[in-house]
Design a protein around this motif. Structure first.
Motif, mmCIF file in Angstrom:
data_model
loop_
_atom_site.group_PDB
_atom_site.id
_atom_site.type_symbol
_atom_site.label_atom_id
_atom_site.label_comp_id
_atom_site.label_asym_id
_atom_site.label_seq_id
_atom_site.Cartn_x
_atom_site.Cartn_y
_atom_site.Cartn_z
ATOM 1 N N SER A 95 -7.444 -6.899 50.885
ATOM 2 C CA SER A 95 -7.448 -7.375 52.270
ATOM 3 C C SER A 95 -8.237 -8.676 52.378
ATOM 4 C CB SER A 95 -8.050 -6.316 53.197
ATOM 5 O OG SER A 95 -7.225 -5.173 53.267
ATOM 6 N N SER A 96 -9.349 -8.737 51.670
ATOM 7 C CA SER A 96 -10.176 -9.944 51.673
ATOM 8 C C SER A 96 -9.492 -11.094 50.943
ATOM 9 C CB SER A 96 -11.531 -9.646 51.024
ATOM 10 O OG SER A 96 -12.294 -8.793 51.833
ATOM 11 N N LEU A 97 -8.891 -10.778 49.808
ATOM 12 C CA LEU A 97 -8.207 -11.809 49.039
ATOM 13 C C LEU A 97 -7.023 -12.373 49.820
ATOM 14 C CD1 LEU A 97 -8.194 -13.304 46.363
ATOM 15 C CD2 LEU A 97 -6.810 -11.454 45.395
ATOM 16 N N MET A 232 0.471 -15.712 58.314
ATOM 17 C CA MET A 232 0.133 -14.371 57.874
ATOM 18 C C MET A 232 0.921 -13.975 56.631
ATOM 19 S SD MET A 232 -2.103 -13.665 60.061
ATOM 20 C CE MET A 232 -2.347 -11.964 59.588
ATOM 21 N N LEU A 233 0.238 -13.319 55.712
ATOM 22 C CA LEU A 233 0.882 -12.734 54.547
ATOM 23 C C LEU A 233 1.019 -11.235 54.783
ATOM 24 C CD1 LEU A 233 -1.109 -14.517 51.688
ATOM 25 C CD2 LEU A 233 1.296 -14.882 52.256
ATOM 26 N N PRO A 234 2.147 -10.635 54.453
ATOM 27 C CA PRO A 234 2.333 -9.199 54.689
ATOM 28 C C PRO A 234 1.471 -8.371 53.734
ATOM 29 C CG PRO A 234 4.176 -10.070 53.443
ATOM 30 C CD PRO A 234 3.336 -11.259 53.844
ATOM 31 N N PRO A 239 0.556 -6.517 46.431
ATOM 32 C CA PRO A 239 1.138 -5.452 45.600
ATOM 33 C C PRO A 239 2.365 -5.887 44.815
ATOM 34 C CG PRO A 239 0.493 -4.548 47.711
ATOM 35 C CD PRO A 239 0.284 -6.042 47.804
ATOM 36 N N SER A 240 3.145 -6.808 45.365
ATOM 37 C CA SER A 240 4.355 -7.267 44.674
ATOM 38 C C SER A 240 4.065 -8.374 43.663
ATOM 39 C CB SER A 240 5.385 -7.764 45.694
ATOM 40 O OG SER A 240 4.902 -8.906 46.388
ATOM 41 N N MET A 241 2.800 -8.821 43.593
ATOM 42 C CA MET A 241 2.413 -9.910 42.692
ATOM 43 C C MET A 241 1.768 -9.400 41.409
ATOM 44 S SD MET A 241 3.251 -12.817 44.101
ATOM 45 C CE MET A 241 4.602 -12.354 45.191
ATOM 46 N N ALA A 242 1.998 -8.156 41.035
ATOM 47 C CA ALA A 242 1.408 -7.594 39.818
ATOM 48 C C ALA A 242 1.872 -8.367 38.587
ATOM 49 C CB ALA A 242 1.789 -6.121 39.692
ATOM 50 N N ASP A 374 4.651 -1.778 61.648
ATOM 51 C CA ASP A 374 5.284 -0.984 62.699
ATOM 52 C C ASP A 374 6.425 -0.102 62.200
ATOM 53 O OD1 ASP A 374 3.535 -2.078 64.513
ATOM 54 O OD2 ASP A 374 4.920 -3.636 65.193
ATOM 55 N N ASN A 375 7.172 -0.582 61.228
ATOM 56 C CA ASN A 375 8.342 0.170 60.750
ATOM 57 C C ASN A 375 8.026 1.152 59.626
ATOM 58 O OD1 ASN A 375 10.021 -1.218 62.567
ATOM 59 N ND2 ASN A 375 10.346 -2.891 61.123
#
Length: 402
Positions: A95-97, A232-234, A239-242, A374-375
């Motif tokens: 979250s911080s990164l 904003m980044l989701p 997680p998708s940048m592993a 939200d979804n």
């Protein structure tokens, strides 16, 4: 022996057109060169290696200014509390990164990322759901940190937000250049809004912005997001940048799972309770213990996951066989079922969690513990955000038995 002198040929006068073309070419070359050595241009023109590194990177939205200026938040992600002898879990640090990366996007600057990630000892113990087949791996002393590029694919991240590590040659070159530029080299800022950093000339023209982030947690800089003009980044971005090896291992597991659904069940650390002055147990998440038990999970997910489906479960629950009741309706799968694929590529629980997240994200239906967007489908309606309100836990079912 006679030496014959070569007879000099009389030079013909040069064409005025050729002279004009040559002059224009010289001016163009000088103009291009000056743009490279400008204080607002590429500061490393004299270093061919650095220039080649810059050319090899992809430029986001063709904004070349990303490579002209830099943003530094410190040498470690987060420093919770008054002392830096510990750190938060991976999700908290992400979250911080993400907050810092968002600011770099907003300022159109290259982000200087810490070269290591702190490993919280509590979150770096493998859960009971992943029993490694390699006993020596379990006996290995727990490290206090790991290399950032062992978690994330930095080249992949740089397609969106250009990043360099704080132990790289380029970073040392940036520091050296900033010292030569004097007042135009570096600005140490604290409590300055990102809007001011972008719009005020006293900051926008500086090579390096050294932001003194919150001493508690970096993400504190992004708390008032609704009132700040930022990109904003989701939640799904990091997680998708592993790393490639983690993504490759996850792809192999997903191929073996075939058509599957998945749930992430966060228990363990989040079940913390304390007694009030009357001796009554209270929790910050009053329904989470109930909502993450197998009997309630069966009721909750019935409308989303049909009977007989393969259900992949990722959890920090340490009680063996805890989720076995779900087997009466689903074919259960855990990361431990694929140890031969996973164990060779993981060295700590952060990498294991990142790999499991990729598997979760690849499911036909993915149900999280908390709603993040939200979804999202979730096991509980309790908010993920810490409300700081201690309430009496609820264990009764508020729906009919399934």
């Amino acid at each position: 022996m006679a030496i014959h002198k070569t007879q000099k040929l009389k030079q013909k006068p040069r064409s005025p057109i050729l002279i004009l073309i040559a002059s224009i070419s010289c001016i163009a070359i000088l103009y291009i060169a000056s743009s490279f050595i400008s204080t607002k241009g590429l500061f490393f023109f004299t270093n061919p290696t650095t220039l080649n590194n810059i050319k090899s990177k992809k430029i986001f939205n063709n904004q070349e200014s990303y490579y002209h200026k830099y943003l530094y938040w410190g040498n470690r992600v987060d420093c919770p509390g008054k002392h830096c002898d510990t750190c938060a879990g991976l999700g908290h640090q992400e979250s911080s990164l993400r907050c810092a990366l968002e600011e770099a996007m907003f300022l159109q600057r290259t982000f200087v990322m810490p070269s290591t990630m702190c490993l919280n000892p509590i979150h770096n113990n493998k859960g009971i759901l992943h029993k490694t087949s390699n006993s020596s791996l379990e006996e290995r002393p727990k490290a206090s940190s790991c290399a950032m590029d062992s978690l994330y694919d930095l080249e992949f991240i740089s397609n969106t937000v250009p990043v360099i590590l704080d132990n790289s040659k380029m970073w040392h070159q940036v520091l050296a250049t900033s010292m030569k530029l004097g007042s135009r080299g570096v600005a140490h800022v604290q409590g300055v809004s990102r809007v001011d950093l972008k719009e005020k000339d006293s900051y926008s023209s500086i090579l390096l912005i050294n932001r003194t982030a919150s001493p508690l947690a970096w993400f504190a800089e992004c708390k008032d997001r609704n009132n700040r003009s930022s990109i904003m980044l989701p939640y799904s971005f990091l997680p998708s940048m592993a790393t490639k090896k983690l993504r490759a291992a996850a792809d192999k597991v997903k191929a073996l799972l075939g058509d599957y659904d998945a749930i992430h069940v966060r228990r363990g650390d989040i079940l913390k309770t304390r007694k009030d002055r009357f001796g009554v147990e209270r929790s910050l998440h009053p329904h989470i213990d109930r909502d993450t038990r197998p009997e309630f999970i069966l009721c909750r997910i019935a409308k989303w996951v049909p009977r007989g489906r393969t259900l992949f479960i990722a959890s920090n629950e340490r009680k063996e066989g805890f989720f076995s009741p779900l087997a009466k309706r689903y074919k259960l799968a855990y990361s431990s079922n694929y140890s031969r694929i996973i164990d060779p590529v993981i060295e700590n629980n952060y990498q294991l969690f990142m790999l499991e997240r990729l598997i979760l994200m690849g499911a036909k239906t993915y149900i999280k513990t908390y709603k993040e967007e939200d979804n999202d489908l979730s096991l509980t309606d309790d908010p993920k955000k810490n409300t700081k309100v201690w309430q009496i836990p609820v264990y009764t079912m508020d729906t009919k038995e399934c």
